[in-house]
Every structure is written in structure tokens, then in C-alpha cells.
Scaffold this active site. Structure first.
Site, PDB file in Angstrom:
ATOM      1  N   HIS A 117       0.821  -1.224   0.000  1.00  0.00           N
ATOM      2  CA  HIS A 117       0.000   0.000   0.000  1.00  0.00           C
ATOM      3  C   HIS A 117       0.849   1.265   0.000  1.00  0.00           C
ATOM      4  O   HIS A 117       0.357   2.345   0.308  1.00  0.00           O
ATOM      5  CB  HIS A 117      -0.958  -0.005   1.213  1.00  0.00           C
ATOM      6  CG  HIS A 117      -2.004  -1.065   1.103  1.00  0.00           C
ATOM      7  ND1 HIS A 117      -2.756  -1.494   2.166  1.00  0.00           N
ATOM      8  CD2 HIS A 117      -2.407  -1.816   0.045  1.00  0.00           C
ATOM      9  CE1 HIS A 117      -3.583  -2.451   1.778  1.00  0.00           C
ATOM     10  NE2 HIS A 117      -3.387  -2.680   0.500  1.00  0.00           N
ATOM     11  N   CYS A 128       3.474  15.256 -12.924  1.00  0.00           N
ATOM     12  CA  CYS A 128       4.646  14.804 -13.715  1.00  0.00           C
ATOM     13  C   CYS A 128       5.261  13.608 -12.992  1.00  0.00           C
ATOM     14  O   CYS A 128       4.670  13.107 -12.036  1.00  0.00           O
ATOM     15  CB  CYS A 128       5.657  15.954 -13.862  1.00  0.00           C
ATOM     16  SG  CYS A 128       6.539  16.378 -12.343  1.00  0.00           S
TER      17      CYS A 128
HETATM   18  N1  APR Z   1      -1.222  -7.556  18.117  1.00  0.00           N
HETATM   19  C1  APR Z   1      -1.808  -8.321  17.149  1.00  0.00           C
HETATM   20  N2  APR Z   1      -2.917  -7.945  16.459  1.00  0.00           N
HETATM   21  C2  APR Z   1      -3.434  -6.733  16.768  1.00  0.00           C
HETATM   22  C3  APR Z   1      -2.895  -5.883  17.766  1.00  0.00           C
HETATM   23  C4  APR Z   1      -1.732  -6.341  18.455  1.00  0.00           C
HETATM   24  N3  APR Z   1      -1.138  -5.612  19.424  1.00  0.00           N
HETATM   25  N4  APR Z   1      -3.661  -4.753  17.826  1.00  0.00           N
HETATM   26  C5  APR Z   1      -4.627  -4.888  16.898  1.00  0.00           C
HETATM   27  N5  APR Z   1      -4.511  -6.076  16.277  1.00  0.00           N
HETATM   28  C6  APR Z   1      -5.313  -6.615  15.163  1.00  0.00           C
HETATM   29  C7  APR Z   1      -6.782  -6.296  15.207  1.00  0.00           C
HETATM   30  O1  APR Z   1      -7.495  -7.309  15.903  1.00  0.00           O
HETATM   31  C8  APR Z   1      -7.133  -6.294  13.698  1.00  0.00           C
HETATM   32  O2  APR Z   1      -7.491  -7.603  13.284  1.00  0.00           O
HETATM   33  O3  APR Z   1      -4.799  -6.006  14.006  1.00  0.00           O
HETATM   34  C9  APR Z   1      -5.835  -5.900  13.013  1.00  0.00           C
HETATM   35  C10 APR Z   1      -5.837  -4.485  12.485  1.00  0.00           C
HETATM   36  O4  APR Z   1      -6.796  -4.437  11.457  1.00  0.00           O
HETATM   37  P1  APR Z   1      -6.985  -3.087  10.609  1.00  0.00           P
HETATM   38  O5  APR Z   1      -7.018  -1.935  11.547  1.00  0.00           O
HETATM   39  O6  APR Z   1      -8.139  -3.326   9.685  1.00  0.00           O
HETATM   40  O7  APR Z   1      -5.642  -2.939   9.777  1.00  0.00           O
HETATM   41  P2  APR Z   1      -5.232  -3.703   8.444  1.00  0.00           P
HETATM   42  O8  APR Z   1      -5.738  -5.113   8.432  1.00  0.00           O
HETATM   43  O9  APR Z   1      -3.792  -3.488   8.261  1.00  0.00           O
HETATM   44  O10 APR Z   1      -6.022  -2.861   7.322  1.00  0.00           O
HETATM   45  C11 APR Z   1      -5.745  -3.173   5.986  1.00  0.00           C
HETATM   46  O11 APR Z   1      -7.032  -1.240   5.295  1.00  0.00           O
HETATM   47  O12 APR Z   1      -7.569   0.979   5.563  1.00  0.00           O
HETATM   48  C12 APR Z   1      -6.823   0.094   4.811  1.00  0.00           C
HETATM   49  O13 APR Z   1      -4.860   0.643   3.670  1.00  0.00           O
HETATM   50  C13 APR Z   1      -5.359   0.412   4.947  1.00  0.00           C
HETATM   51  O14 APR Z   1      -3.501  -1.142   4.950  1.00  0.00           O
HETATM   52  C14 APR Z   1      -4.761  -0.862   5.535  1.00  0.00           C
HETATM   53  C15 APR Z   1      -5.792  -1.918   5.154  1.00  0.00           C
END
Ligand code: APR
Length: 248
Positions: A117, A128
Site C-alpha cells: 500500500h 509529472c
Molecule cells: N497484536 C496483534 N494484532 C493486533 C494488535 C496487536 N497488538 N492490535 C490490533 N490487532 C489486530 C486487530 O485485531 C485487527 O485484526 O490487528 C488488526 C488491524 O486491522 P486493521 O485496523 O483493519 O488494519 P489492516 O488489516 O492493516 O487494514 C488493511 O485497510 O484501511 C486500509 O490501507 C489500509 O492497509 C490498511 C488496510
């Protein structure tokens, strides 16, 4: 299912990759998107993370990204990032495929990192081919291109935009070769990135999920570790190094 199962799966893998999301950086103080304090609980993605939003109000979008850059640029890699970098240097991990734009994997020393991403450390011109690296948020926003005077934008993938084809191709190459994938800290709801663990599964690979809650990936996971990424990864790398005769 325990840390011991993960260690056994890692040591018997021939092509281990990691697939990471915002949860791996939560312990570095970087907000996730969909947790209880998630960014998408407070802000509307369609107002901040789409090409239309940028066309409509580039200043507002840049104010949000400047705020995120201030958090990310000050953040430090945590135990989970360092553990993945160590797995790579021990020759056990081939590559990290990340959805994160915070640069913490390469800042922790990982050398093979696919940033699906994009990255908050890079900007590009909308008019450009000018591109540039950032080490601190731009002073004036919205920043202008020094070559053509047009607007600069963060080099991240917005909703509705395609992934950078070179990065997506790299990620697929690794996913099709992988016999084991460590899925760490992702809600697994954003495609096409979320295909990565499913590709490994379809090729009869082992899926290991490290997350504090259930996700759509849990149903295909062979091993589920309901633990914070930092603690789980530290226990994994310690057990592996002890097993390899390193003194902890
Ligand atoms: N350790 C492990 N897992 C964790 C922790 C932690 N300390 N804290 C949160 N989580 C988990 C949550 O339970 C959740 O499943 O991490 C996940 C975070 O999910 P999202 O916030 O949806 O992030 P992500 O999966 O990276 O989102 C994907 O969505 O908005 C777009 O481009 C953005 O790259 C991002 C994509």
C-alpha cells in the site's frame, strides 16, 4: 495451539513469508484502522483516503496525512518487527509482505519488504513523474512539485486505486512459492492484499494467524495465536534461537 506449534512450523518450512497489517505496529503507538480506537471509527475513509477526496480538498487530506506522518516518523519498530528481521537474518524468513505504510519493517532491519500500500516516506507529483523521499512531514501543505508546480501527494494506495503492479507482482511471486505464512495483525478485509494468505492455503501451505481477535483469516488458519504481536513474536524468536543453541 501454542507458540511451540508455530516454532515447529517455522523450522520445518522451506519458504516462510510474513503478511502483516496495522496490528503489528499498534505497540509502536500507531493507530490501527478498525480496532475500537481505529482510524476508520473517527474519520471517513471516503473523505481522506480516496483520489476524489484529494481532488475535492487536498488541504484536508494533507492535514490528515501530516498528522499520521508526525506519529509514524516518531514511532519506533517494536519486538514483532525486530523478530521478523531476525528470522530473515537467520535464513528462516524469505520476505515480509506488508499493508502498512509506516516503514517499520525496513527500519527494524528487514531487507525483503513488499509495501503493497505504499509508504508515508514517499511523495509523488500528480502532474509529472517527480518523486521524492520524506524524512519529516512537509512544512507547507499541500506541498507543490518543485519541477512542474503541481500538487504532491503521499505515495500510498487510496481506496479505489490499484496496487503498484511491481509490488503486487513481487508479493504474488513470494505467495506462490510459500509453504508457510505468518499472518500478523491484519483484519484481512481489504483486497487484493488479503488474498495473500488464501493463496498459500490453496497451495496446501500452513497459515499461522497472530492476532488479538478473530478475523476472516481465522477460518483458514492451521495455527491461531490469540496474543499481541510483540509478545508472541518475542516468544517465537526466543524459542527458535534457544533451539538453535543461541544463548538468549
Ligand atoms: N497484536 C496483534 N494484532 C493486533 C494488535 C496487536 N497488538 N492490535 C490490533 N490487532 C489486530 C486487530 O485485531 C485487527 O485484526 O490487528 C488488526 C488491524 O486491522 P486493521 O485496523 O483493519 O488494519 P489492516 O488489516 O492493516 O487494514 C488493511 O485497510 O484501511 C486500509 O490501507 C489500509 O492497509 C490498511 C488496510
Amino acid at each position: 495451539m501454542s507458540i511451540g506449534d508455530v516454532v515447529e512450523a517455522i523450522l520445518s518450512s522451506k519458504y516462510l513469508i510474513a503478511f502483516t497489517g496495522a496490528g503489528i505496529s499498534a505497540e509502536s503507538g500507531i493507530p490501527t484502522f478498525r480496532g475500537e480506537n481505529g482510524l476508520w471509527r473517527k474519520y471517513k475513509p471516503e473523505e481522506l483516503a480516496t483520489p476524489e477526496a484529494f481532488r475535492r480538498n487536498p488541504r484536508l487530506v494533507w492535514e490528515w496525512y501530516k498528522w499520521r506522518m508526525e506519529i509514524v516518523f516518531k514511532a519506533k519498530p517494536n519486538r514483532a518487527h525486530y523478530a521478523l528481521a531476525e528470522l530473515e537474518s537467520l535464513g528462516l524468513l524469505k520476505c515480509v509482505i506488508t499493508q502498512n505504510v509506516d516503514g517499520l519493517h525496513w527500519r527494524a532491519g528487514s531487507r525483503c519488504v513488499v509495501e503493497l500500500h505504499g509508504s508515508l516516506y514517499r511523495v509523488r507529483c500528480i502532474g509529472c513523474s517527480y518523486k521524492s523521499e520524506l524524512r519529516e512531514p512537509p512544512k507547507a501543505i499541500p506541498p507543490k512539485c518543485p519541477v512542474c508546480g503541481n500538487l504532491l501527494r503521499p505515495s500510498v494506495v487510496w481506496f479505489g486505486e490499484p496496487l503498484p503492479s511491481s509490488e503486487w507482482t513481487r508479493a504474488l511471486n513470494h505467495a506462490y512459492k510459500a509453504d508457510t505464512v505468518l499472518v500478523i495483525g491484519t483484519s484481512g478485509v481489504v483486497y487484493p492484499a488479503a488474498y495473500i494468505p488464501f493463496i498459500v492455503k490453496e497451495n496446501k501451505g500452513v497459515v499461522i494467524e497472530i492476532n488479538i481477535s478473530d478475523t476472516p483469516i481465522t477460518s483458514i488458519a492451521d495455527i491461531v495465536i490469540r496474543e499481541r504481536a510483540g509478545k508472541a513474536m518475542e516468544e517465537i524468536i526466543r524459542a527458535i534461537k534457544e533451539g538453535m543453541g543461541f544463548t538468549s
